[in-house]
Structure formats: structure tokens, C-alpha cells
Design a protein around this motif. Sequence first.
Motif, PDB file in Angstrom:
ATOM      1  N   LYS A  73       0.841  -1.191   0.000  1.00 25.12           N
ATOM      2  CA  LYS A  73       0.000   0.000   0.000  1.00 25.12           C
ATOM      3  C   LYS A  73       0.880   1.246   0.000  1.00 25.12           C
ATOM      4  CE  LYS A  73      -4.176  -1.846   2.125  1.00 25.12           C
ATOM      5  NZ  LYS A  73      -5.141  -1.714   3.230  1.00 25.12           N
ATOM      6  N   ARG A  74       0.459   2.234  -0.788  1.00 21.28           N
ATOM      7  CA  ARG A  74       1.256   3.448  -0.938  1.00 21.28           C
ATOM      8  C   ARG A  74       0.390   4.687  -0.773  1.00 21.28           C
ATOM      9  NH1 ARG A  74       3.347   0.405  -5.438  1.00 21.28           N
ATOM     10  NH2 ARG A  74       5.557  -0.091  -5.193  1.00 21.28           N
ATOM     11  N   LEU A  75       1.026   5.741  -0.323  1.00 22.07           N
ATOM     12  CA  LEU A  75       0.430   7.070  -0.302  1.00 22.07           C
ATOM     13  C   LEU A  75       1.214   7.929  -1.277  1.00 22.07           C
ATOM     14  CD1 LEU A  75      -1.241   9.453   0.786  1.00 22.07           C
ATOM     15  CD2 LEU A  75       0.394   9.616   2.679  1.00 22.07           C
ATOM     16  N   LEU A  76       0.521   8.500  -2.276  1.00 24.08           N
ATOM     17  CA  LEU A  76       1.151   9.401  -3.232  1.00 24.08           C
ATOM     18  C   LEU A  76       0.623  10.816  -2.981  1.00 24.08           C
ATOM     19  CD1 LEU A  76       0.977   7.267  -6.505  1.00 24.08           C
ATOM     20  CD2 LEU A  76       2.821   7.416  -4.827  1.00 24.08           C
ATOM     21  N   ALA A  77       1.519  11.681  -2.566  1.00 22.45           N
ATOM     22  CA  ALA A  77       1.172  13.060  -2.220  1.00 22.45           C
ATOM     23  C   ALA A  77       1.652  13.999  -3.321  1.00 22.45           C
ATOM     24  CB  ALA A  77       1.817  13.443  -0.896  1.00 22.45           C
ATOM     25  N   SER A  78       0.900  15.060  -3.571  1.00 18.82           N
ATOM     26  CA  SER A  78       1.312  15.993  -4.616  1.00 18.82           C
ATOM     27  C   SER A  78       0.847  17.412  -4.317  1.00 18.82           C
ATOM     28  CB  SER A  78       0.775  15.550  -5.984  1.00 18.82           C
ATOM     29  OG  SER A  78      -0.642  15.519  -5.991  1.00 18.82           O
ATOM     30  N   ILE A  79       1.654  18.359  -4.810  1.00 18.70           N
ATOM     31  CA  ILE A  79       1.323  19.784  -4.757  1.00 18.70           C
ATOM     32  C   ILE A  79       1.143  20.255  -6.189  1.00 18.70           C
ATOM     33  CG2 ILE A  79       2.060  22.088  -4.052  1.00 18.70           C
ATOM     34  CD1 ILE A  79       3.861  20.742  -1.955  1.00 18.70           C
TER      35      ILE A  79
END
Length: 245
Positions: free
Chosen positions: A3-9
Motif C-alpha cells: 500500500k502506498r500514499l502518493l502526495a502531490s502539490i
Amino acid sequence: MTKRLLASIHDVGPRFEREVDQLADQLSRILGGPKFAMLVVADHWSEAPLAEAKAFQAKLRGWSDAGVEMFVHGWFHKDMAEHGGAASFKARHMTAGEGEFLGLSEAVAAKRMADGKALLEDIIGRPAAGFIAPAWLYGEGARAALAKSGFALAEDHFRVWQPSTGEILAKGPVITWASRSKGRQLSSRFFAGLARHALHPQKVMRIAVHPGDTTVPALIDSIEATYSAFAARRPAGRYADLLPG
């Protein structure tokens, strides 16, 4: 798959330097470092040319060197096309005049993608991570251009895919916030609250923030709670980790 968390601005550029700094600091604190992506706009609404902003270019290089993934996020971020049918609905209701790639021809979309890629890669000294259209909106011309663009990754509201093959690499909604009206602020906070409890089974969780979020304290609080809830149960990863091999 882990499981992954992909964060972006989103909407990264000199026009929103202060807001991007604030969001980068917040996400770095929650995620334990610069474990997020930045979506870079070349000349936001023709008012903030990145090519002329040497100090901001240096910031981008520093973030990239620290491990931040850099995506091309359009050229102007402004939709200047005329629309009909379903595209007209999307242009009116899914964004506030920001769907730059919704109505472009393949030739124009290809040129803006190539120019944005060349500019960003010249600044950071390495390949761009991929392309993500402003407001996650792609017209037929943009999709055709993207397939031939050489970008490794792309995403929309509900998926991440490999443009050259069409292979879908991750599915599921992206959590994001809207600041431009009270109603949208409330609805995006409501969805984020639900997602913090309901979406943990999702393999890949994408959470995106925008400069406008910093203008609403309640959105910043919701962003804090949402990222913290997912980061406590899965590591923040990289979009590139989704690629085969």
C-alpha cells in the motif's frame, strides 16, 4: 502490491511561491521529508513565466535533488478553447477555466507538452516524472498527443497510467480540496472526512493539494488530518514506483 500514499502539490510556479513553500513545509513535516510530487506550470495564466524566474528555478532544482518528483502540469493552466457537449459540462463544472488541455488539438497539445518537458528538464537536470493535465482534464487531442509524448506517467481523477502503452497502474479517486466557494469547501472537507475512514483498503491512495487551499484555515486543518490519517498506516511513496520493473 504494498500500500502506498502518493502526495502531490499542484500549480507549482513563481506565481504561488509563498503558498507552495507553505504546503511543502506542511507535507514534509507530516510525511517525514520531501516525499511528494510537484506539478509545475510553465507560465501560469501568462502571468508568471518560469523561464524568467531564476530564483524559483533554483528552488525547483533543490527540491528535485532532495527527491521530489517533478511533473509537467501544462503550460498556461488556462482553458482558452471553445467547448461543446460533454467537454462544455466539464469546463463549466469541474474547473474554473483551468482545463487547459480539454479542448486542444493534438498538434497544439503535443507542442505544449514538449515545450513544458524541455523547460522543466533543463531546470532540474533530469527527466520529468510525467505529465498531469491541469484540473486532470484531457480532451481527445491531448490524449493522442500524450501517447506519443515520451512521458513515463500520467494521471486523471480516477487512475494513473503509462501513456506509451495505456497500461493502468493504479485506480481510485484522488482526494483533493476546492477553495473557490463555500459550498465546494464544505463538500471537499466532507469527502476528505469520509475518505479518512473508508478508503484505507485502497492499494494506492492519492492526495493532492493546491495553493488556494492555504487561504482557508479549515482546509489546511482537513489536509493535516487527512494526510496524517493515511501516513500513519502506509508509507509515502513515489509515482515512479508504480512503473513496471
